[in-house]
Design a protein around this motif. Structure first.
Motif, PDB file in Angstrom:
ATOM      1  N   THR C  17     -47.356   4.999  10.413  1.00 42.00           N
ATOM      2  CA  THR C  17     -47.915   4.349   9.418  1.00 42.00           C
ATOM      3  C   THR C  17     -49.132   3.857   9.852  1.00 42.00           C
ATOM      4  O   THR C  17     -50.283   3.727   9.291  1.00 42.00           O
ATOM      5  CB  THR C  17     -47.125   3.229   8.496  1.00 42.00           C
ATOM      6  OG1 THR C  17     -46.117   4.022   8.079  1.00 42.00           O
ATOM      7  CG2 THR C  17     -47.941   2.780   7.285  1.00 42.00           C
ATOM      8  N   GLY C  76     -42.622   6.683  -0.448  1.00 42.64           N
ATOM      9  CA  GLY C  76     -43.539   5.561  -1.051  1.00 42.64           C
ATOM     10  C   GLY C  76     -44.198   4.840  -0.222  1.00 42.64           C
ATOM     11  O   GLY C  76     -44.816   3.684  -0.675  1.00 42.64           O
ATOM     12  N   VAL C  77     -43.876   4.978   0.879  1.00 41.92           N
ATOM     13  CA  VAL C  77     -44.643   4.163   2.110  1.00 41.92           C
ATOM     14  C   VAL C  77     -45.844   4.306   2.352  1.00 41.92           C
ATOM     15  O   VAL C  77     -46.838   3.655   2.309  1.00 41.92           O
ATOM     16  CB  VAL C  77     -43.476   4.211   3.423  1.00 41.92           C
ATOM     17  CG1 VAL C  77     -44.449   3.219   4.484  1.00 41.92           C
ATOM     18  CG2 VAL C  77     -42.369   3.648   3.187  1.00 41.92           C
ATOM     19  N   PRO C  79     -49.086   6.220   0.518  1.00 49.32           N
ATOM     20  CA  PRO C  79     -49.521   6.978  -0.829  1.00 49.32           C
ATOM     21  C   PRO C  79     -50.022   8.414  -0.379  1.00 49.32           C
ATOM     22  O   PRO C  79     -50.320   8.898   0.686  1.00 49.32           O
ATOM     23  CB  PRO C  79     -50.914   6.166  -1.074  1.00 49.32           C
ATOM     24  CG  PRO C  79     -50.973   4.873  -0.321  1.00 49.32           C
ATOM     25  CD  PRO C  79     -49.945   5.538   1.022  1.00 49.32           C
ATOM     26  N   PHE C 290     -38.224  -0.239   1.655  1.00 47.63           N
ATOM     27  CA  PHE C 290     -38.834  -1.211   0.400  1.00 47.63           C
ATOM     28  C   PHE C 290     -37.647  -2.152   0.794  1.00 47.63           C
ATOM     29  O   PHE C 290     -36.761  -2.494  -0.392  1.00 47.63           O
ATOM     30  CB  PHE C 290     -38.981  -0.768  -0.761  1.00 47.63           C
ATOM     31  CG  PHE C 290     -40.186  -0.282  -1.109  1.00 47.63           C
ATOM     32  CD1 PHE C 290     -41.140  -0.997  -1.592  1.00 47.63           C
ATOM     33  CD2 PHE C 290     -40.471   1.104  -0.732  1.00 47.63           C
ATOM     34  CE1 PHE C 290     -42.424  -0.526  -1.563  1.00 47.63           C
ATOM     35  CE2 PHE C 290     -41.860   1.581  -0.814  1.00 47.63           C
ATOM     36  CZ  PHE C 290     -42.848   0.786  -1.420  1.00 47.63           C
ATOM     37  N   CYS C 316     -42.881  -3.517   1.424  1.00 45.88           N
ATOM     38  CA  CYS C 316     -42.581  -2.320   1.973  1.00 45.88           C
ATOM     39  C   CYS C 316     -42.572  -2.578   3.603  1.00 45.88           C
ATOM     40  O   CYS C 316     -43.826  -2.882   4.058  1.00 45.88           O
ATOM     41  CB  CYS C 316     -43.479  -1.382   1.641  1.00 45.88           C
ATOM     42  SG  CYS C 316     -43.655   0.228   2.485  1.00 45.88           S
ATOM     43  N   ALA C 319     -45.637  -0.674   5.295  1.00 49.29           N
ATOM     44  CA  ALA C 319     -46.680  -1.358   5.013  1.00 49.29           C
ATOM     45  C   ALA C 319     -47.095  -2.508   5.545  1.00 49.29           C
ATOM     46  O   ALA C 319     -48.450  -2.684   5.487  1.00 49.29           O
ATOM     47  CB  ALA C 319     -46.939  -0.831   3.533  1.00 49.29           C
ATOM     48  N   LEU C 320     -46.264  -3.421   5.625  1.00 50.50           N
ATOM     49  CA  LEU C 320     -46.706  -4.889   6.076  1.00 50.50           C
ATOM     50  C   LEU C 320     -46.802  -4.654   7.573  1.00 50.50           C
ATOM     51  O   LEU C 320     -47.552  -5.645   7.985  1.00 50.50           O
ATOM     52  CB  LEU C 320     -45.464  -5.745   5.569  1.00 50.50           C
ATOM     53  CG  LEU C 320     -45.669  -6.021   4.212  1.00 50.50           C
ATOM     54  CD1 LEU C 320     -44.055  -6.721   3.509  1.00 50.50           C
ATOM     55  CD2 LEU C 320     -46.520  -6.625   3.665  1.00 50.50           C
TER      56      LEU C 320
ATOM     57  N   LEU D 231     -53.644  -9.770   1.690  1.00 51.63           N
ATOM     58  CA  LEU D 231     -52.785  -8.933   0.888  1.00 51.63           C
ATOM     59  C   LEU D 231     -53.473  -9.357  -0.533  1.00 51.63           C
ATOM     60  O   LEU D 231     -53.904 -10.259  -0.677  1.00 51.63           O
ATOM     61  CB  LEU D 231     -51.344  -9.380   0.795  1.00 51.63           C
ATOM     62  CG  LEU D 231     -50.852  -8.864   2.235  1.00 51.63           C
ATOM     63  CD1 LEU D 231     -49.399  -9.498   2.117  1.00 51.63           C
ATOM     64  CD2 LEU D 231     -50.572  -7.623   2.419  1.00 51.63           C
ATOM     65  N   GLY D 301     -50.748  -4.028  -0.397  1.00 52.37           N
ATOM     66  CA  GLY D 301     -50.939  -4.169   0.866  1.00 52.37           C
ATOM     67  C   GLY D 301     -51.545  -2.955   1.603  1.00 52.37           C
ATOM     68  O   GLY D 301     -52.268  -2.095   0.901  1.00 52.37           O
ATOM     69  N   PHE D 302     -51.497  -2.508   2.766  1.00 50.18           N
ATOM     70  CA  PHE D 302     -51.927  -1.533   3.556  1.00 50.18           C
ATOM     71  C   PHE D 302     -52.187  -0.061   2.600  1.00 50.18           C
ATOM     72  O   PHE D 302     -51.024   0.364   2.092  1.00 50.18           O
ATOM     73  CB  PHE D 302     -50.995  -1.398   4.782  1.00 50.18           C
ATOM     74  CG  PHE D 302     -51.836  -0.628   5.682  1.00 50.18           C
ATOM     75  CD1 PHE D 302     -52.990  -0.977   6.370  1.00 50.18           C
ATOM     76  CD2 PHE D 302     -51.029   0.539   6.685  1.00 50.18           C
ATOM     77  CE1 PHE D 302     -53.598  -0.470   7.583  1.00 50.18           C
ATOM     78  CE2 PHE D 302     -51.614   1.069   7.803  1.00 50.18           C
ATOM     79  CZ  PHE D 302     -52.885   0.798   8.090  1.00 50.18           C
ATOM     80  N   LEU D 303     -53.174   0.347   2.664  1.00 48.54           N
ATOM     81  CA  LEU D 303     -53.396   1.787   1.884  1.00 48.54           C
ATOM     82  C   LEU D 303     -52.969   1.470   0.359  1.00 48.54           C
ATOM     83  O   LEU D 303     -52.767   2.759  -0.184  1.00 48.54           O
ATOM     84  CB  LEU D 303     -52.681   2.650   2.502  1.00 48.54           C
ATOM     85  CG  LEU D 303     -53.027   2.947   4.043  1.00 48.54           C
ATOM     86  CD1 LEU D 303     -51.888   4.096   4.350  1.00 48.54           C
ATOM     87  CD2 LEU D 303     -54.208   3.275   4.401  1.00 48.54           C
ATOM     88  N   THR D 305     -50.416   0.224  -0.835  1.00 52.13           N
ATOM     89  CA  THR D 305     -49.021   0.128  -1.403  1.00 52.13           C
ATOM     90  C   THR D 305     -48.738  -1.253  -2.049  1.00 52.13           C
ATOM     91  O   THR D 305     -49.089  -2.478  -1.915  1.00 52.13           O
ATOM     92  CB  THR D 305     -48.117   0.030  -0.028  1.00 52.13           C
ATOM     93  OG1 THR D 305     -48.349   1.238   0.817  1.00 52.13           O
ATOM     94  CG2 THR D 305     -46.675  -0.076  -0.133  1.00 52.13           C
ATOM     95  N   MET D 307     -46.439  -4.101  -3.982  1.00 55.24           N
ATOM     96  CA  MET D 307     -45.105  -4.999  -3.610  1.00 55.24           C
ATOM     97  C   MET D 307     -44.944  -6.068  -4.653  1.00 55.24           C
ATOM     98  O   MET D 307     -46.061  -6.094  -5.449  1.00 55.24           O
ATOM     99  CB  MET D 307     -45.226  -5.362  -1.948  1.00 55.24           C
ATOM    100  CG  MET D 307     -45.465  -4.256  -1.276  1.00 55.24           C
ATOM    101  SD  MET D 307     -45.456  -4.530   0.630  1.00 55.24           S
ATOM    102  CE  MET D 307     -47.271  -4.316   0.593  1.00 55.24           C
TER     103      MET D 307
END
Ligand SMILES: NC(=O)c1ccc[n+]([C@@H]2O[C@H](COP(=O)([O-])OP(=O)(O)OC[C@H]3O[C@@H](n4cnc5c(N)ncnc54)[C@H](O)[C@@H]3O)[C@@H](O)[C@H]2O)c1
Ligand SMILES: NC(=O)c1ccc[n+]([C@@H]2O[C@H](COP(=O)([O-])OP(=O)(O)OC[C@H]3O[C@@H](n4cnc5c(N)ncnc54)[C@H](O)[C@@H]3O)[C@@H](O)[C@H]2O)c1
Ligand SMILES: NC(=O)c1ccc[n+]([C@@H]2O[C@H](COP(=O)([O-])OP(=O)(O)OC[C@H]3O[C@@H](n4cnc5c(N)ncnc54)[C@H](O)[C@@H]3O)[C@@H](O)[C@H]2O)c1
Ligand SMILES: NC(=O)c1ccc[n+]([C@@H]2O[C@H](COP(=O)([O-])OP(=O)(O)OC[C@H]3O[C@@H](n4cnc5c(N)ncnc54)[C@H](O)[C@@H]3O)[C@@H](O)[C@H]2O)c1
Ligand code: NA
Ligand code: NA
Lengths: 380, 380, 380, 380
Positions: C17, C76-77, C79, C290, C316, C319-320, D231, D301-303, D305, D307
């Protein structure tokens, strides 16, 4: 139709809340909330009234009822007003409680237990006594060859050593004393072939296991909802935070395992498959009797779309359990009076881990319960 | 047994998810999750199969199905794979959609609507068409004297002016065209004496109102749980956050009121009293079709002890609604075939605000639904 | 100022990621959400830009980046759009990944690891490389006498046998190769006196431990809130449900213990006492990346009044984590360039279990971070 | 340094909890939980002690303190033990409460209010009195031309008619009587140019508005967390269920609007933009003083995503407010003693809707508060 209720664990939270509550209700100090048998659908001449119950019991603890009531009031389990109003009745209740007898062999101990119960029956002039186990949850039973057949069991019990766990020894003693038996805990109790043989030969009914008061109650209506809507439950994971006497006991991984097992069974039984996730129990002293349970449910719907639900339940365990103990005593006594023997599978409504091939959805269990009470009417 | 489904609001989220979903299921691209009629308990020769459905409909919008599907995929309502797999079927579906006719009088408009439906039936060689209203929720109807009797109504409709709200005009047209009618929305639809008169004289069945997909579904199992346990619900307060087309529409206080009303009825009906608290709906564009509902329930148990429960529900509204639209079309068509006319009260299982004196607990509604399907088998 | 980022665990979720995300951001395909170093307060000439990063790394797995990206999109992590847009860059990234070398002694293995990193630096013409550990969490380290002093350690490493856990062997190799080192995991890494000695003698900076991405992040602002308001936290109990690679690994009780420890430290440090309750981690495959965490906090206020708070966090994890990996690489490289050596305690903001006597409240950590960046400006 | 605290709304929940609590704390019956000024970081010789406070006040209600305390104990706001222990002090407190004066003009009414306060000061030999408004929330003020300049205002007040809302009339009277003024409510109070002019010419400090006790407190730490992590908060929607006196009042849409406004400001101020969603308040009698708030936060968040986070807060409003009322009285009195005049912007820590260009994140407000107290030390 005065009916005796003999409580194993009589100084514990559930037992004391049951006795004080019944006393307060009899005095008209509160509405019978939580008492299922008081619902109009279950009204029956065949079932003893709340006011017909008389209490006694065994406990290994020597805490006084007065002190225990004080603790339960401080913890918010018993409201101050009804507790104060029945303070003068505690001495009479106290007089009916007995320490747990102990002897060289389990057979002899059982005889002494039965004697205590029998004394209670004669002293109070009771036609019938129901023994209800509300003592601490035991670890899973260690299998023993003598558990299979009654004759072998009685033989083994007459030598020194612990053949039966306490819950089963109490069950044995209760049946020997001619009493019906209710197991409100996840312990073994009557779940041994030799004891089933005894109940059947003695013509006595019994019920169990493990009162359904919180998270499992909610599961028993939510899981069928997902099933009826053809929604696929992927995960059902839960956390139970609880303190109190029972909580401390469940911190013991062995006892804990028994309980966590009971708690997931409802899912497989109502969904037809076991979703991922487990039910976790954690002891938190500060939480006391006001258990908090949190559950996460993830599920899939149309074309696989993923959805979720969470709930948190903040219930007072003893306040949820006590009225069910009263219900079970009344219904089991009525079944005994009606000549029923063996497992009372129609009482599945009250249990996390009910005996027999029974419905696990609450509405199905309710229908069985209503039919059971109507059957008692017919038998009367 | 090819059956026509004519959707009012055919370019909306629920309608398009229904059509695309049925197409994907027919192609074996997914399991029929969410489709109640696919459960073994409801299997019946008398009910048309998922593959027997053929779609058409009216909408005031001219968004193409292609664009709408693209939006629904982007929003996570339709999974990308089945949506892509049916892309080549969209043109055929598109050809069956019609703009909403408009004429000088409502009578004439209704005639044109009926004509569109009739063309569809003849063109596709269908024995039977079910008209399903999945268009935007309307404000509460303005009463009019001509709503009472069919003759008066037809008289009034023949002069200029809006006597009937759109949902009722569609219902009138459907019945005139010899079709059964399902109202999946909280709008008025058939709820006028003159229209009931028409359905009855034409021997046509109808069902409604307002598909039960989220918070109310949960209420219909939790509220009976409290009742069966004799626990007194003091407060039941809810918040629904939702976006999407329907959400925007519900931001209008008039439409909102109709919906919030439907949502609390289940409590009074299953508990026997109305707890405090209301059901609040808020439009949040960002939430889209993935509604989040949160409910707080406070209740009293034994001796009045106060307890509480919270749940949050994170469901995709259109994915929950679409399979029910298919279920309702299939079951209503089967009832029509079996000669049923008037309100199909046995379909209460699917609705927030069901017609008639029916159970409001989900298990009771389920039992009625199973009996209804078994009855169709008998009639066949 | 092109800067190398060498990832240990380069085929894992966080690593991939990070690499794909950096590539997409460089191409302007998304806003740099989650990237702390992109906030105006931290803008600095001394810190390499997102576009200056070049990636390589080690992994024991041989899953291709293409397959891993596909999995992360399905979960879904990542896009779909940015993932598709960088598909043609994956081959170049793939060429920089290396299998984990293995040799007769750990010293020799370390030499091979260092060689891989050095090759990368030379091949790509990099002034500086940061090694970031994002590989699977290890069980707690087994103490060994040679961990205390560098000379003893190198001696012991030159005989066969596993003296160092992998995370520490990588740290050793990184330092030997003249690279700074970031431990994003709860593993041992640089936490051995002999390695601290090496970092100090080599004049290299390092940072750690365990990226702070979810429940602990929330704790680091909520716990100070209770402290600033003089509210006494009685219980803080949490449940973490997670799947994915890391989740599977944490299902191992040994690894789990290390993580759960990191997670509660923030409470004692910010409240000044340890409330009751623990942090429970459960692996649920279906949950994937998630994670859902739920926490219950009970607290006492004025005159002892008991209150409570619950939160649930649905984040996620990868993603964090990924943007923090990029932040840490950029900040550590800048510190290296500025001549900093030893532990970078000012980076506590990013970690669950930060090194040194540092603030554990997020705002205090933020202030330290801002001052750190301003200090780099000054040094430049 | 005995200091007078004159409470507007002195028979309300917050006021009575404050007075009874201060009395119990002075008697050593409880720890000073919830009292911010008792934290070691804020210890100061310049601030009057909890034991230095003396109470009086106005209220339009004539409920006795004895009855109000009884109600607060029954509602679980005041614990039974400290309440019982101070029962013999209630008569003395009661003697210092006054009905609200009323006269032909507002100027004359203000004079009578000021006279009551002045009597209290002389009778009790106080150097200084702080007037704290804890009366019911008012609807938004109706603008009036005389609100702009003090001379115009005094002119207008001398004719019959309601020029000022009660909160502002009390503020005017307090300032005229030489007292500092704290507005713990969202009402207008000092927020009129003419009153600011009066405070400044009289050299008196004031503070406000609207005590920060629940949902907004949590927002003031969570929103900065999202900001510090870059975020993007998309939605922040909240529901507040509350009963009690203040709840009933807030059911009035006009008062409600003022409050809901205060509650969302913190988001725009700390995030730098206003996310979607609003803060909804609903009156539920049964909930009483134990407010339940639920908030949903969705963020990217990133890209990009997506949450989410949810929290629910179950706090006792009066138990959270009362210690802050004591804090504010002590700190405002100390500021007055130190010669401060005009708005005390450094007290933003305590308010939902603080005066001036101040930080809205709790940690920033805490830093300002600590500096403020250190400044008082310096001034002493
Ligand atoms: N409260 C609920 O909601 C609920 C629900 C289902 C089952 N249960 C079960 O009910 C039981 C009682 O719960 P509780 O909260 O009252 O627990 P508790 O700890 O307050 O009481 C248990 C009592 O049993 C006594 N005891 C222990 N061993 C004994 C023995 N060998 N003989 C006689 N007495 C003995 C203890 O001294 C104690 O007084 C537990 O097993 C619990 O799992 C409770
Ligand atoms: N999704 C659910 O869970 C759910 C549950 C119960 C009820 N409903 C109801 O279903 C209906 C549809 O919901 P949706 O989410 O698809 O909404 P939507 O806004 O996406 O679709 C409604 C469609 O109706 C069309 N329309 C509006 N007025 C019309 C008219 N007079 N004639 C023909 N078409 C018209 C609109 O153009 C639109 O395409 C709503 O009334 C909603 O309240 C939905
Ligand atoms: N995602 C978060 O929010 C977060 C937060 C804090 C810490 N972490 C830590 O980051 C790490 C990575 O998490 P993830 O979700 O990417 O896990 P993952 O399982 O997806 O990836 C770990 C990778 O490490 C590789 N690996 C294992 N042992 C190795 C070795 N000896 N040498 C080289 N590679 C090795 C694995 O093959 C795998 O590809 C974990 O330790 C986790 O605890 C993650
Ligand atoms: N409790 C909290 O957490 C909190 C937080 C922020 C603000 N507040 C504010 O504090 C105020 C008090 O809250 P409460 O819960 O004590 O309410 P309450 O209703 O219990 O008390 C208000 C009191 O004000 C009196 N009052 C009304 N109008 C008056 C007037 N014109 N003059 C004198 N007295 C008058 C009422 O008779 C009542 O006794 C409210 O405005 C509320 O919005 C409370
Ligand atoms: Na709660
Ligand atoms: Na959630």
């Amino acid at each position: 139709m005065t009916t005796g209720v003999w409580l194993i664990g009589a100084r514990g939270s559930v037992a004391v809340t049951s006795m004080v509550g019944a006393t307060a209700l009899r005095a008209g100090l509160a509405e019978p909330l939580g008492c299922v048998t008081e619902l109009p659908e279950l009204a029956s001449e065949a079932v003893p009234g709340l006011g017909d119950l008389v209490f006694g019991g065994h406990d290994i603890s020597d805490i006084t009822l007065e002190k225990k009531v004080e603790d339960l009031v401080a913890a918010g389990v018993l409201p101050a007003r009804p507790a104060a109003a029945v303070a003068d009745k505690l001495a009479a209740l106290e007089r009916e409680l007995r320490p747990v007898p102990s002897a060289a062999t389990q057979l002899e101990t059982a005889r002494l237990i039965a004697e205590d119960i029998d004394d209670f029956r004669r002293r109070r002039g009771l036609v019938r006594v129901v023994v209800v186990n509300v003592s601490s949850t035991e670890p899973a039973v260690v299998p023993h060859p003598a558990h299979g057949v009654l004759a072998d069991l009685e033989d083994a019990l007459s030598s020194p050593g612990a053949i039966l766990p306490p819950s089963s020894l109490y069950a044995y003693a209760a049946l020997v004393a001619g009493c019906s038996y209710v197991d409100f805990t996840p312990s073994t109790g009557t779940r041994l072939p030799a004891l089933r043989e005894l109940a059947s030969s003695a013509g006595l009914p019994y019920a169990g296991h493990d009162g359904k008061t919180g998270e499992t109650l909610v599961k028993s209506v939510l899981a069928p909802m997902f099933a009826m809507r053809n929604l696929r439950v992927r995960t059902w994971a839960g956390t139970n935070l609880l303190g109190g006497g029972d909580g401390a006991n469940l911190a013991d991984p062995a006892a804990n395992a028994a309980k966590a097992g009971s708690k997931q069974r409802v899912l497989a039984e109502t969904l037809g498959y076991q979703p991922q996730g487990s039910s976790h129990i954690e002891y938190v002293d500060d939480i006391g009797d006001f258990k908090t349970a949190w559950d996460l449910i993830t599920f899939s719907g149309f074309l696989g779309t993923r959805m979720r639900m969470e709930f948190s339940w903040h219930g007072c365990d003893s306040a949820l359990a006590a009225p069910l103990v009263l219900d079970l005593a009344r219904l089991t006594a009525a079944a005994h009076a009606a000549g029923r023997s063996g497992p009372l599978t129609e009482l599945a409504f009250f249990f996390k881990d009910p005996i027999g091939e029974v419905p696990h959805d609450l509405p199905g269990q309710w229908a069985a319960l209503v039919a059971f009470v109507r059957g008692l009417d017919g038998a009367a």
